[in-house]
Design a protein around this motif. Structure first.
Motif, short mmCIF file in Angstrom:
data_model
loop_
_atom_site.label_atom_id
_atom_site.label_comp_id
_atom_site.label_asym_id
_atom_site.label_seq_id
_atom_site.Cartn_x
_atom_site.Cartn_y
_atom_site.Cartn_z
N CYS A 26 0.71 -1.12 0.18
CA CYS A 26 0.08 0.01 0.25
C CYS A 26 1.05 1.20 -0.02
O CYS A 26 1.88 1.35 0.66
N PRO A 27 0.48 2.25 -0.74
CA PRO A 27 1.32 3.50 -0.85
C PRO A 27 1.12 4.34 0.41
O PRO A 27 1.90 5.18 0.62
N TYR A 28 0.16 4.15 1.26
CA TYR A 28 -0.23 4.78 2.32
C TYR A 28 0.45 4.33 3.69
O TYR A 28 0.20 4.61 4.84
N CYS A 29 1.21 3.07 3.45
CA CYS A 29 2.06 2.34 4.55
C CYS A 29 2.60 3.30 5.62
O CYS A 29 3.54 4.19 5.12
N SER A 30 2.11 3.06 6.77
CA SER A 30 2.78 4.13 7.84
C SER A 30 4.11 3.57 8.46
O SER A 30 4.58 4.10 9.35
N LEU A 194 4.67 9.38 3.52
CA LEU A 194 5.01 10.83 3.20
C LEU A 194 5.49 10.98 1.65
O LEU A 194 5.34 11.98 1.20
N LYS A 195 5.81 9.82 1.05
CA LYS A 195 6.25 9.78 -0.31
C LYS A 195 5.04 10.02 -1.21
O LYS A 195 5.11 10.27 -2.44
N ASN A 196 3.94 9.87 -0.55
CA ASN A 196 2.64 9.85 -1.42
C ASN A 196 1.53 10.85 -1.34
O ASN A 196 0.65 10.83 -1.38
N ARG A 197 2.20 12.16 -0.53
CA ARG A 197 1.37 13.22 -0.36
C ARG A 197 0.70 13.67 -1.52
O ARG A 197 -0.32 13.98 -1.89
N GLY A 198 1.47 14.03 -2.78
CA GLY A 198 0.77 14.12 -3.84
C GLY A 198 -0.21 13.41 -4.45
O GLY A 198 -1.09 13.70 -5.29
N ALA A 199 0.06 12.13 -4.40
CA ALA A 199 -0.70 11.29 -5.02
C ALA A 199 -2.26 10.91 -4.09
O ALA A 199 -3.30 10.36 -4.93
#
Ligand code: SF4
Ligand code: FES
Length: 373
Positions: A26-30, A194-199
């Motif tokens: 998942c791109p939102y993995c914390s 954090l890498k996916n704030r734009g997406a």
């Protein structure tokens, strides 16, 4: 003792991150960008000892998490030990890696509750976000088994710009599955996320619409479904009371045994963390340097120090202050009183119209797991 020194009570809940291995990406993995290696994971016997220590310390609820906790082949054994220690056990899972046989074995072992994650309400959305073809179909099968066995179920839907329109259907699905509770969690930007704030950043309109839908659904489904809601905090005026207040109600144990006040605490560079292999859990909770770093209100700077809400939200999230402002002692920039609030809102607005692609969690092939049992 200074007037503001907090009285430290025992923790209520412990999150045991059994492993960082996970079949999803998942791109939102914390979880941290740098995952704990498989060969650094605590052994079965050490985890059992940690559970006994947690129960002695006063912990009531044990959340078994990851990564995907089903990636641990000793999960049943661990659940059994946790129950023997008198803990209420909750399995936080994507469902991938669970078979009916394995769920029945977990039931036999004494598992009390299952929390199933939902990446989307359609196969297209869920499989794209989870980065796992066929994941949605498998999850729906697992949900049926959970219902048939009779586990109390909580659905956990992580929402963001790409899937917020599916919130009404997620609520319907929770009712159809017989879930008692749903956590509607707007994505939090920690670790890999954090890498996916734009997406993934929701728009302000989406955030407001989600507030409206949750308010309406809470009234309509009262007595049927409890809705826990984590709003889009970049679009809020006050921060959340992260972890219920630092070192006040819960603790996390990472796969390698590090004991953390919250799951993102390792992003704060000046903190050092004790390990259950070296120090008793109770000593870490009461006297550990990391747990005492942000307990209570003594550590606060202005504007928190003189704010009437300082014991309501405890200055918000330390990890967010670190990630956005670069200072873990700063007021959470979500707060309107933070000098960084305007910049945060401008960032949120810019991210919410970005065409940045999704960056899935990088999962080395050897970490992938197949359904077992
Ligand atoms: Fe909370 Fe600090 Fe903002 Fe006051 S100034 S509302 S304590 S974050
Ligand atoms: Fe660490 Fe909020 S995630 S304090």
């Amino acid at each position: 003792m200074n007037a503001e020194t907090p009285i430290v009570r025992p923790p209520i809940a412990m999150l045991a991150e059994l492993t960082h291995r996970c079949p999803l990406s998942c791109p939102y993995c914390s979880n941290p960008v740098e995952l704990a290696r498989v060969d650094s994971e605590l052994s079965t016997e050490t985890w059992k000892d940690v559970f006994r220590q947690a129960a002695d310390l006063g912990v009531l609820q044990l959340h078994l998490s990851g990564g995907e906790p089903a990636s641990r082949r000793d999960l049943e054994d661990l659940v059994c030990a946790a129950r023997d220690a008198g803990l209420y056990t909750n399995l936080i899972t994507s469902g991938i890696g669970l078979s009916e046989k394995r769920l029945r074995a977990l039931d036999e072992a004494g598992l009390d509750h299952v929390q199933l994650s939902l990446q989307g309400t359609t196969p297209e959305m869920a499989d794209e976000i989870g980065g796992y073809n066929g994941g949605f179909k498998r999850k729906m099968q697992v949900a049926e088994w959970i219902g048939a066995i009779g586990f109390p179920l909580t659905l956990n839907a992580v929402l963001h710009r790409r899937n917020l329109h599916q919130l009404p259907r997620a609520l319907e699905m929770a009712v159809e599955m017989g879930a008692r509770r749903i956590e509607v969690a707007t994505v939090q930007f920690h670790g890999w996320a954090l890498k996916n704030r734009g997406a993934l950043m929701p728009t302000m309109e989406q955030a407001r619409e989600a507030d409206r839908i949750v308010t309406e659904a809470r009234a309509r489904l009262k007595g049927t479904l409890v809705i826990d809601y984590v709003p889009a905090d970049y679009h809020s005026d006050y921060p959340k009371r992260c972890m219920g207040g630092w070192g006040s109600t819960g603790l996390n144990v990472a796969p390698d045994g590090k004991v953390l006040p919250c799951h993102a605490a390792e992003s704060i560079p000046h903190l050092s963390f004790d390990n259950v292999a070296d120090r008793p859990l109770a000593d870490i909770w009461y006297r550990g340097a990391a747990f005492n770093a942000y307990r209570g209100t003594d550590w606060m700077q202005e504007p928190c120090r003189s704010c009437a809400r300082k014991t309501v939200d405890f200055g918000g999230c330390r990890c967010q202050a670190m990630a956005v402002v670069g200072d873990p002692d700063a007021t959470d920039p979500v707060c309107v009183k933070s000098p960084h609030h305007g910049a945060l809102q401008a960032q949120a607005a810019a991210h919410s119209v970005s065409d940045a692609p999704l960056v899935h969690r990088a999962v080395p092939a050897r970490r992938q797991t197949e359904p077992t049992g």
